[in-house]
Design a protein around this motif. Structure first.
Motif, PDB file in Angstrom:
ATOM      1  N   ILE A 195       0.955  -1.045  -0.038  1.00  0.00           N
ATOM      2  CA  ILE A 195       0.109   0.038   0.171  1.00  0.00           C
ATOM      3  C   ILE A 195       0.707   1.439  -0.050  1.00  0.00           C
ATOM      4  N   PRO A 196       1.890   1.456   0.606  1.00  0.00           N
ATOM      5  CA  PRO A 196       2.724   2.391   0.784  1.00  0.00           C
ATOM      6  C   PRO A 196       3.371   2.836  -0.459  1.00  0.00           C
ATOM      7  N   LEU A 197       3.749   1.904  -0.995  1.00  0.00           N
ATOM      8  CA  LEU A 197       4.457   1.787  -2.569  1.00  0.00           C
ATOM      9  C   LEU A 197       3.555   2.134  -3.723  1.00  0.00           C
ATOM     10  N   ILE A 198       2.144   1.805  -3.442  1.00  0.00           N
ATOM     11  CA  ILE A 198       1.248   1.884  -4.397  1.00  0.00           C
ATOM     12  C   ILE A 198       0.696   3.504  -4.340  1.00  0.00           C
ATOM     13  N   LEU A 199       0.769   4.166  -3.072  1.00  0.00           N
ATOM     14  CA  LEU A 199       0.551   5.317  -3.087  1.00  0.00           C
ATOM     15  C   LEU A 199       1.756   6.420  -3.419  1.00  0.00           C
ATOM     16  N   LEU A 200       2.835   5.958  -3.332  1.00  0.00           N
ATOM     17  CA  LEU A 200       4.089   6.578  -3.817  1.00  0.00           C
ATOM     18  C   LEU A 200       3.942   6.663  -5.489  1.00  0.00           C
ATOM     19  N   LEU A 201       3.673   5.380  -5.888  1.00  0.00           N
ATOM     20  CA  LEU A 201       3.682   5.193  -7.343  1.00  0.00           C
ATOM     21  C   LEU A 201       2.615   6.160  -7.900  1.00  0.00           C
ATOM     22  N   ILE A 202       1.238   6.249  -7.408  1.00  0.00           N
ATOM     23  CA  ILE A 202       0.273   7.260  -7.782  1.00  0.00           C
ATOM     24  C   ILE A 202       0.680   8.555  -7.767  1.00  0.00           C
ATOM     25  N   LEU A 203       1.310   8.930  -6.683  1.00  0.00           N
ATOM     26  CA  LEU A 203       1.787  10.322  -6.493  1.00  0.00           C
ATOM     27  C   LEU A 203       2.728  10.897  -7.759  1.00  0.00           C
ATOM     28  N   PHE A 204       3.540   9.872  -8.024  1.00  0.00           N
ATOM     29  CA  PHE A 204       4.719  10.150  -8.995  1.00  0.00           C
ATOM     30  C   PHE A 204       4.332   9.876 -10.322  1.00  0.00           C
ATOM     31  N   SER A 205       3.211   9.278 -10.563  1.00  0.00           N
ATOM     32  CA  SER A 205       2.996   8.766 -11.971  1.00  0.00           C
ATOM     33  C   SER A 205       2.674   9.721 -13.078  1.00  0.00           C
ATOM     34  N   LYS A 206       3.138   9.464 -14.203  1.00  0.00           N
ATOM     35  CA  LYS A 206       3.127  10.090 -15.354  1.00  0.00           C
ATOM     36  C   LYS A 206       3.084   9.520 -16.643  1.00  0.00           C
ATOM     37  N   PRO A 207       2.113   8.693 -16.836  1.00  0.00           N
ATOM     38  CA  PRO A 207       2.071   7.760 -18.071  1.00  0.00           C
ATOM     39  C   PRO A 207       1.994   8.440 -19.260  1.00  0.00           C
ATOM     40  N   ASN A 208       2.535   7.698 -20.272  1.00  0.00           N
ATOM     41  CA  ASN A 208       2.631   8.120 -21.704  1.00  0.00           C
ATOM     42  C   ASN A 208       1.971   6.858 -22.720  1.00  0.00           C
TER      43      ASN A 208
ATOM     44  N   LEU B 250      -5.142   1.524 -11.101  1.00  0.00           N
ATOM     45  CA  LEU B 250      -5.266   1.869 -12.488  1.00  0.00           C
ATOM     46  C   LEU B 250      -6.175   3.271 -12.788  1.00  0.00           C
ATOM     47  N   LEU B 251      -7.237   3.133 -12.116  1.00  0.00           N
ATOM     48  CA  LEU B 251      -8.128   4.419 -12.121  1.00  0.00           C
ATOM     49  C   LEU B 251      -7.468   5.447 -11.312  1.00  0.00           C
ATOM     50  N   LEU B 252      -6.777   5.467 -10.148  1.00  0.00           N
ATOM     51  CA  LEU B 252      -6.139   6.251  -9.440  1.00  0.00           C
ATOM     52  C   LEU B 252      -4.977   6.938 -10.340  1.00  0.00           C
ATOM     53  N   ILE B 253      -4.304   5.917 -10.889  1.00  0.00           N
ATOM     54  CA  ILE B 253      -3.220   6.468 -11.819  1.00  0.00           C
ATOM     55  C   ILE B 253      -3.672   7.341 -13.011  1.00  0.00           C
ATOM     56  N   ALA B 254      -4.903   7.032 -13.665  1.00  0.00           N
ATOM     57  CA  ALA B 254      -5.423   7.661 -14.601  1.00  0.00           C
ATOM     58  C   ALA B 254      -6.020   9.143 -14.154  1.00  0.00           C
ATOM     59  N   ALA B 255      -6.674   8.966 -12.949  1.00  0.00           N
ATOM     60  CA  ALA B 255      -7.054  10.195 -12.139  1.00  0.00           C
ATOM     61  C   ALA B 255      -5.988  11.103 -11.624  1.00  0.00           C
ATOM     62  N   ARG B 256      -4.878  10.765 -11.364  1.00  0.00           N
ATOM     63  CA  ARG B 256      -3.770  11.497 -11.105  1.00  0.00           C
ATOM     64  C   ARG B 256      -3.017  12.064 -12.475  1.00  0.00           C
ATOM     65  N   SER B 257      -3.318  11.581 -13.591  1.00  0.00           N
ATOM     66  CA  SER B 257      -2.472  11.814 -14.870  1.00  0.00           C
ATOM     67  C   SER B 257      -3.506  13.242 -15.164  1.00  0.00           C
ATOM     68  N   PHE B 258      -4.640  13.122 -14.750  1.00  0.00           N
ATOM     69  CA  PHE B 258      -5.615  14.434 -15.325  1.00  0.00           C
ATOM     70  C   PHE B 258      -5.593  15.616 -14.110  1.00  0.00           C
ATOM     71  N   LEU B 259      -4.672  15.611 -12.987  1.00  0.00           N
ATOM     72  CA  LEU B 259      -4.555  16.671 -12.195  1.00  0.00           C
ATOM     73  C   LEU B 259      -3.640  17.631 -12.460  1.00  0.00           C
TER      74      LEU B 259
END
Length: 194
Positions: free
Chosen positions: A23-36, A185-194
């Motif tokens: 869980i902590p690693l997933i939260l970090l991953l979401i925070l820094f995500s910048k998918p292309n 995956l939904l959280l990564i997608a949402a983060r990329s739109f912030l």
């Protein structure tokens, strides 16, 4: 307390906590995500491969893979993916997790993931091996001699067990994993739109 008992105790603790430790690693991953587009395609392929391996393994091993205590297995599974690698579920977890790191385009997280994976799963695997050796004795010893712990061998084990694959059983057991993947995956997608 002997070294072996201590290692087994750590393995059992990590086994019980294995769903929570990422869980902590997933939260970090979401925070820094910048998918292309490239990271999404490559990461998506790794996620599908990792989950396919998990479904294939659970389809043979059944719901005992979802327990929170070691020792739920009642028989040695040596067919399906288990004929090629002794820990297909953990290999599937690693490939799936690598896929999420790649998809999120957070490549430095791969090193963190691999180190964390080794710290957590080495004692878990040792504890499971101790249990299976006590439960199955020579059968398990022969299986270990022929089938690698973590890197799949292309030639299957010569004495497969008679376990059968059931997709319904696999999908039922994998509901939580599939839900977790979708949420990340939904959280990564949402983060990329912030």
């Amino acid at each position: 307390m002997t070294h072996r008992t201590h290692a087994s105790g750590i393995g059992q603790l990590f086994f019980r906590l294995r769903s929570l430790t990422p869980i902590p690693l997933i939260l970090l991953l979401i925070l820094f995500s910048k998918p292309n587009p490239f990271s999404i395609v490559l990461g998506g392929l790794l996620i599908v491969l990792g989950e396919w391996l998990r479904i294939w393994a659970v389809g043979y091993a059944g719901g005992s893979t979802r327990t929170r205590t070691l020792g739920a297995a009642r028989d040695l599974v040596t067919t399906g993916p288990y004929a090629h690698v002794r820990n297909p579920l953990y290999l599937g977890n690693l490939v799936l997790s690598l896929g999420v790191c790649v998809l999120a385009n957070v490549y430095w997280m791969i090193a963190v993931l691999v180190i964390g994976f080794l710290i957590q799963y080495t004692p878990i695997i040792r504890s499971e091996e101790t249990y299976l050796l006590e439960m199955c004795g020579g059968r398990y010893r022969a299986y270990c001699a022929a089938v690698p712990r973590f890197l799949p061998h292309p030639r299957p084990y010569a004495e497969p067990s008679d376990h059968d694959f059931l997709l319904r059983r696999a999908l039922k057991s994998e509901k939580r994993t599939l839900t977790a993947i979708a949420c990340v995956l939904l959280l990564i997608a949402a983060r990329s739109f912030l």
